[in-house]
Design an enzyme around this catalytic site. Structure first.
Site, PDB file in Angstrom:
ATOM      1  N   GLN A 197      -1.093  17.191   0.517  1.00 35.79           N
ATOM      2  CA  GLN A 197       0.246  16.855   0.019  1.00 35.79           C
ATOM      3  C   GLN A 197       0.244  16.882  -1.499  1.00 35.79           C
ATOM      4  O   GLN A 197      -0.803  16.936  -2.133  1.00 35.79           O
ATOM      5  CB  GLN A 197       0.635  15.455   0.494  1.00 35.79           C
ATOM      6  CG  GLN A 197      -0.409  14.401   0.210  1.00 35.79           C
ATOM      7  CD  GLN A 197      -0.455  13.298   1.254  1.00 35.79           C
ATOM      8  OE1 GLN A 197       0.500  13.070   2.002  1.00 35.79           O
ATOM      9  NE2 GLN A 197      -1.586  12.614   1.353  1.00 35.79           N
ATOM     10  N   ASP A 257       0.485   2.971   8.862  1.00 32.52           N
ATOM     11  CA  ASP A 257       1.057   2.862   7.517  1.00 32.52           C
ATOM     12  C   ASP A 257       1.138   4.278   6.939  1.00 32.52           C
ATOM     13  O   ASP A 257       0.353   4.684   6.075  1.00 32.52           O
ATOM     14  CB  ASP A 257       0.146   1.961   6.675  1.00 32.52           C
ATOM     15  CG  ASP A 257       0.707   1.735   5.293  1.00 32.52           C
ATOM     16  OD1 ASP A 257      -0.006   1.124   4.457  1.00 32.52           O
ATOM     17  OD2 ASP A 257       1.837   2.180   5.022  1.00 32.52           O
ATOM     18  N   GLU A 274      -7.781   7.103   6.491  1.00 29.45           N
ATOM     19  CA  GLU A 274      -6.866   7.794   5.553  1.00 29.45           C
ATOM     20  C   GLU A 274      -7.288   9.257   5.479  1.00 29.45           C
ATOM     21  O   GLU A 274      -8.450   9.568   5.202  1.00 29.45           O
ATOM     22  CB  GLU A 274      -6.964   7.130   4.174  1.00 29.45           C
ATOM     23  CG  GLU A 274      -6.379   7.925   3.020  1.00 29.45           C
ATOM     24  CD  GLU A 274      -4.911   8.288   3.188  1.00 29.45           C
ATOM     25  OE1 GLU A 274      -4.082   7.369   3.290  1.00 29.45           O
ATOM     26  OE2 GLU A 274      -4.617   9.507   3.223  1.00 29.45           O
ATOM     27  N   ASP A 287      -8.506  12.239   9.959  1.00 26.75           N
ATOM     28  CA  ASP A 287      -7.195  12.283  10.610  1.00 26.75           C
ATOM     29  C   ASP A 287      -7.084  11.139  11.612  1.00 26.75           C
ATOM     30  O   ASP A 287      -7.911  11.017  12.524  1.00 26.75           O
ATOM     31  CB  ASP A 287      -7.046  13.636  11.322  1.00 26.75           C
ATOM     32  CG  ASP A 287      -5.673  13.782  11.980  1.00 26.75           C
ATOM     33  OD1 ASP A 287      -5.357  14.861  12.462  1.00 26.75           O
ATOM     34  OD2 ASP A 287      -4.912  12.780  12.000  1.00 26.75           O
ATOM     35  N   GLY A 288      -6.061  10.330  11.452  1.00 29.32           N
ATOM     36  CA  GLY A 288      -5.894   9.176  12.332  1.00 29.32           C
ATOM     37  C   GLY A 288      -5.730   9.569  13.786  1.00 29.32           C
ATOM     38  O   GLY A 288      -6.162   8.858  14.698  1.00 29.32           O
ATOM     39  N   PRO A 319       1.204  15.769   7.410  1.00 29.43           N
ATOM     40  CA  PRO A 319       0.032  15.336   8.216  1.00 29.43           C
ATOM     41  C   PRO A 319       0.347  14.121   9.098  1.00 29.43           C
ATOM     42  O   PRO A 319      -0.385  13.804  10.002  1.00 29.43           O
ATOM     43  CB  PRO A 319      -1.007  14.980   7.144  1.00 29.43           C
ATOM     44  CG  PRO A 319      -0.247  14.759   5.892  1.00 29.43           C
ATOM     45  CD  PRO A 319       0.967  15.604   5.966  1.00 29.43           C
ATOM     46  N   ASP A 370      -3.195   3.425  -0.009  1.00 30.65           N
ATOM     47  CA  ASP A 370      -3.014   2.660  -1.255  1.00 30.65           C
ATOM     48  C   ASP A 370      -3.678   1.293  -1.148  1.00 30.65           C
ATOM     49  O   ASP A 370      -3.815   0.582  -2.141  1.00 30.65           O
ATOM     50  CB  ASP A 370      -1.512   2.496  -1.556  1.00 30.65           C
ATOM     51  CG  ASP A 370      -0.749   1.979  -0.339  1.00 30.65           C
ATOM     52  OD1 ASP A 370       0.168   2.680   0.116  1.00 30.65           O
ATOM     53  OD2 ASP A 370      -1.108   0.907   0.183  1.00 30.65           O
ATOM     54  N   HIS A 394       4.410  -4.167   2.587  1.00 31.17           N
ATOM     55  CA  HIS A 394       3.080  -4.436   3.153  1.00 31.17           C
ATOM     56  C   HIS A 394       3.026  -5.791   3.872  1.00 31.17           C
ATOM     57  O   HIS A 394       2.434  -5.905   4.951  1.00 31.17           O
ATOM     58  CB  HIS A 394       2.019  -4.356   2.051  1.00 31.17           C
ATOM     59  CG  HIS A 394       1.792  -2.964   1.554  1.00 31.17           C
ATOM     60  ND1 HIS A 394       1.850  -2.610   0.219  1.00 31.17           N
ATOM     61  CD2 HIS A 394       1.553  -1.803   2.234  1.00 31.17           C
ATOM     62  CE1 HIS A 394       1.644  -1.318   0.082  1.00 31.17           C
ATOM     63  NE2 HIS A 394       1.461  -0.799   1.287  1.00 31.17           N
TER      64      HIS A 394
HETATM   65  N1  SAM Z   1       4.930   4.073   4.720  1.00 36.37           N
HETATM   66  C1  SAM Z   1       4.144   3.856   3.553  1.00 36.37           C
HETATM   67  C2  SAM Z   1       5.039   4.112   2.431  1.00 36.37           C
HETATM   68  O1  SAM Z   1       5.794   5.073   2.571  1.00 36.37           O
HETATM   69  O2  SAM Z   1       5.060   3.338   1.502  1.00 36.37           O
HETATM   70  C3  SAM Z   1       2.930   4.743   3.578  1.00 36.37           C
HETATM   71  C4  SAM Z   1       2.176   4.844   2.350  1.00 36.37           C
HETATM   72  S1  SAM Z   1       0.580   5.424   2.586  1.00 36.37           S
HETATM   73  C5  SAM Z   1       0.301   6.010   1.022  1.00 36.37           C
HETATM   74  C6  SAM Z   1       0.798   6.825   3.642  1.00 36.37           C
HETATM   75  C7  SAM Z   1      -0.560   7.469   3.850  1.00 36.37           C
HETATM   76  O3  SAM Z   1      -0.686   8.058   5.155  1.00 36.37           O
HETATM   77  C8  SAM Z   1      -0.850   8.602   2.869  1.00 36.37           C
HETATM   78  O4  SAM Z   1      -1.888   8.212   2.016  1.00 36.37           O
HETATM   79  C9  SAM Z   1      -1.243   9.796   3.747  1.00 36.37           C
HETATM   80  O5  SAM Z   1      -2.288  10.564   3.191  1.00 36.37           O
HETATM   81  C10 SAM Z   1      -1.666   9.083   5.025  1.00 36.37           C
HETATM   82  N2  SAM Z   1      -1.636   9.945   6.210  1.00 36.37           N
HETATM   83  C11 SAM Z   1      -0.683  10.837   6.549  1.00 36.37           C
HETATM   84  N3  SAM Z   1      -1.013  11.449   7.718  1.00 36.37           N
HETATM   85  C12 SAM Z   1      -2.207  10.917   8.124  1.00 36.37           C
HETATM   86  C13 SAM Z   1      -3.059  11.146   9.243  1.00 36.37           C
HETATM   87  N4  SAM Z   1      -2.771  12.061  10.177  1.00 36.37           N
HETATM   88  N5  SAM Z   1      -4.198  10.418   9.334  1.00 36.37           N
HETATM   89  C14 SAM Z   1      -4.518   9.497   8.382  1.00 36.37           C
HETATM   90  N6  SAM Z   1      -3.747   9.247   7.273  1.00 36.37           N
HETATM   91  C15 SAM Z   1      -2.603   9.953   7.165  1.00 36.37           C
END
Ligand code: SAM
Length: 419
Positions: free
Chosen positions: A147, A272, A222, A254-255, A279, A202, A178
Site C-alpha cells: 500500500q 484492526d 501485520e 497475512d492474517g 490486502p 500502529d 482503539h
Molecule cells: N481500522 C484501523 C484504522 O483505519 O484506523 C486500521 C489501522 S491499521 C494501520 C490497519 C492495518 O491492517 C494496516 O497496517 C495494514 O497493513 C493491515 N492489514 C491489511 N490487510 C492485512 C492482512 N491481510 N493481514 C494482516 N494485516 C493486514
C-alpha cells in the site's frame, strides 16, 4: 510553493452572448480587470476559434489567469493562480475572480479554492461525501509492497498515518477508536488470556488490550512490516512501546493465512484492518469470519469495525448480515471516530459472550478490579451507551430473515438490537 488557486466553471451566463464570442473585445477588458485588481501583467495571449469561443492567458508576475469560453453552453472556465511568495496576493486574486464572474453573470457557478503548498488530507467516505484534515508537513511517504503509506504532521491531531489515501490513526484521537475496538469485548470477558490482533500495525489496539492484566500472550499479525517501522519511528504516542512488551508477539504476515494455519484458540480476536479493500478485503468475507469463530476459545469474542452507518449503510448492512450468519451473538455498537469524520459501526461477535448484558456498574467494577488506567474514553457508561443503537442502525444490522426450502428462519439467535 504557497499560493491560492481559484477555479471556476460558469454556466448559463446571462451576459450578452457576444461577450463569449469576441476574444479581441474581451482582451482589453480583461487587461483592465487584472490591473484594477492590482496584479502585474507580463504578457497576454488570446486565441480566437473561428465562429466559436476563445482561449486567453494573461501571464502575471504573480502567476496567471486562464479563460476559455464555450458560447454553445453560454459558459466558460476560469483559472486564477497567484503565488504568495513575496506577498499575500490572495485578496487581489479573489477581486479579479469576482470581477470576471460579475462580468459574465453565470446562473450556475462551480468554484473551488485550493490553498497550494499545504496539504489538505481528504478522507472520502463514499462517492459523494467525505471530509478533510489540514496538514502542515508530510513527514514520510513510500509505496510499500502492499500500500501507499504516508505520515503527516497536522495542527489538530498531531502526527497522522494514512494508507492508500485513507486516515488510519493519529496521535491525539487514536484512543477513541482503539479503546472502543478493544475494551467492550475484553472487559466483558471474565479472564482473557490469549489475544490475537490482525492488522493494527500502529500498535494502538495492542497497547489497549495489554492493559488487561489477565492476558498472558498477545499476537499481532501485520502484513506490512513498513507500518511497524513507521509506527516505531513516529507513533510512540499511539503504541507506548507495546512492541517491546514481554507479552507482545509480532508476526509479519497475512492474517488470513495465519488464522487458517494456526491451531491456537484465542479469548479475543480483534480485526484492526483498513476498510474492506486491498490486502484487507478477504478478511471481511464470511469464510474468514468462520475461521475466526473456529479460532475462538469457548466464550471468546471477535471485534471489528464494519464502516459508517450514515456514509456506508450498504457496507454496514452487508457485513452485519455476514456476521449474523456466522455467530450466535452479534452486538453492533457505534461511536463517532474523529479521524474518519463520521459515526462508525463496530461489532462484538461471540457464541457465548454478550457484552450488552453488562451494566455500567459491572463494567466500572471490572475496570477498577483490573486496575486499568489511562482510559480517555471507555467507562461503564460509554460501554452501555455505544450499544444503544439508533433505529436506523438497528434496521441496518438486524438479522435478515432467510427464506430456505424449509421456510423462513432468522439468521443468528440474539438479534442485533437485542429485541
Ligand atoms: N481500522 C484501523 C484504522 O483505519 O484506523 C486500521 C489501522 S491499521 C494501520 C490497519 C492495518 O491492517 C494496516 O497496517 C495494514 O497493513 C493491515 N492489514 C491489511 N490487510 C492485512 C492482512 N491481510 N493481514 C494482516 N494485516 C493486514
Amino acid at each position: 510553493m504557497n499560493g491560492l488557486h481559484l477555479i471556476g466553471d460558469l454556466n448559463g451566463c446571462r451576459c450578452d452572448p457576444r461577450l463569449l464570442l469576441d476574444g479581441q473585445d474581451f482582451e482589453s477588458r480583461c487587461v483592465a480587470m487584472v490591473e484594477a485588481a492590482g496584479l502585474t501583467i507580463m504578457d497576454v495571449r488570446f486565441h480566437q476559434f473561428e465562429g466559436s469561443g476563445f482561449t486567453g492567458t494573461v501571464v502575471l508576475a504573480e502567476s496567471h489567469l486562464a479563460i476559455h469560453t464555450w458560447p454553445e453552453r453560454a459558459g466558460l472556465t476560469l483559472d486564477v493562480y497567484v503565488c504568495n511568495f513575496s506577498a499575500d496576493n490572495s485578496a487581489k486574486a479573489r477581486a479579479l475572480f469576482r470581477s470576471l464572474i460579475d462580468y459574465f453573470q453565470p446562473t450556475e457557478l462551480a468554484s473551488h479554492e485550493i490553498d497550494r503548498g499545504d496539504h489538505t488530507l481528504n478522507e472520502p467516505l463514499n462517492a459523494s461525501t467525505g471530509f478533510y484534515i489540514k496538514a502542515t508537513a508530510q513527514l514520510a511517504e513510500r509505496q510499500t509492497q502492499y500500500q501507499k503509506l504516508a505520515v503527516y504532521d497536522t495542527p489538530h491531531y498531531g502526527k497522522l498515518l494514512r494508507l492508500d489515501g485513507f486516515n488510519m490513526t493519529s496521535e491525539r484521537e487514536e484512543f477513541v477508536y482503539h479503546e472502543n475496538l478493544v475494551h467492550p469485548a475484553l472487559t466483558a470477558h471474565a479472564h482473557p488470556k490469549n489475544v490475537l490482533i490482525i492488522g493494527g500495525g500502529d500498535g494502538g489496539a495492542a497497547e489497549e488490550a495489554l492493559k488487561h492484566p489477565s492476558i498472558e500472550k498477545l499476537t499481532l499479525v501485520e502484513i506490512d512490516a513498513a507500518v511497524i517501522d513507521v509506527a516505531r519511528e513516529h507513533f510512540q504516542a499511539v503504541h507506548h512501546d507495546v512492541f517491546d512488551h514481554p507479552k507482545f508477539n509480532l508476526v509479519v504476515g497475512d492474517g488470513l493465512r495465519y488464522i487458517q494455519e494456526s491451531s491456537e484458540k484465542f479469548d479475543f480476536i480483534a480485526l484492526d484492518l483498513n476498510d474492506p479493500m486491498g490486502p484487507a478485503e478477504a478478511l471481511y468475507s464470511t469464510e474468514f469470519f468462520q475461521h475466526c469463530r473456529h479460532a475462538l476459545a469457548p466464550g471468546g469474542a471477535l471485534a471489528l469495525h464494519i464502516g459508517s452507518p450514515t456514509a456506508q449503510p450498504e457496507r454496514v448492512a452487508e457485513l452485519a448480515q455476514r456476521l449474523n450468519g456466522v455467530f450466535r451473538i452479534v452486538r453492533p455498537y457505534t461511536v463517532y471516530i474523529p479521524l474518519y469524520g463520521a459515526q462508525w459501526t463496530l461489532v462484538v461477535c461471540s457464541d457465548k459472550l454478550d457484552p450488552k448484558s453488562f451494566t455500567a456498574d459491572e463494567i466500572d467494577r471490572r475496570i477498577e478490579q483490573r486496575k486499568i488506567s489511562e482510559l480517555q474514553f471507555y467507562n461503564g457508561e460509554t460501554h452501555e451507551g455505544v450499544f444503544a443503537l439508533p433505529n436506523f442502525v438497528r434496521d441496518l444490522v438486524a438479522p435478515r430473515l432467510k427464506t430456505t426450502t424449509r421456510g423462513t428462519r432468522r439468521l443468528g439467535v440474539v438479534s442485533a438490537a437485542g429485541k
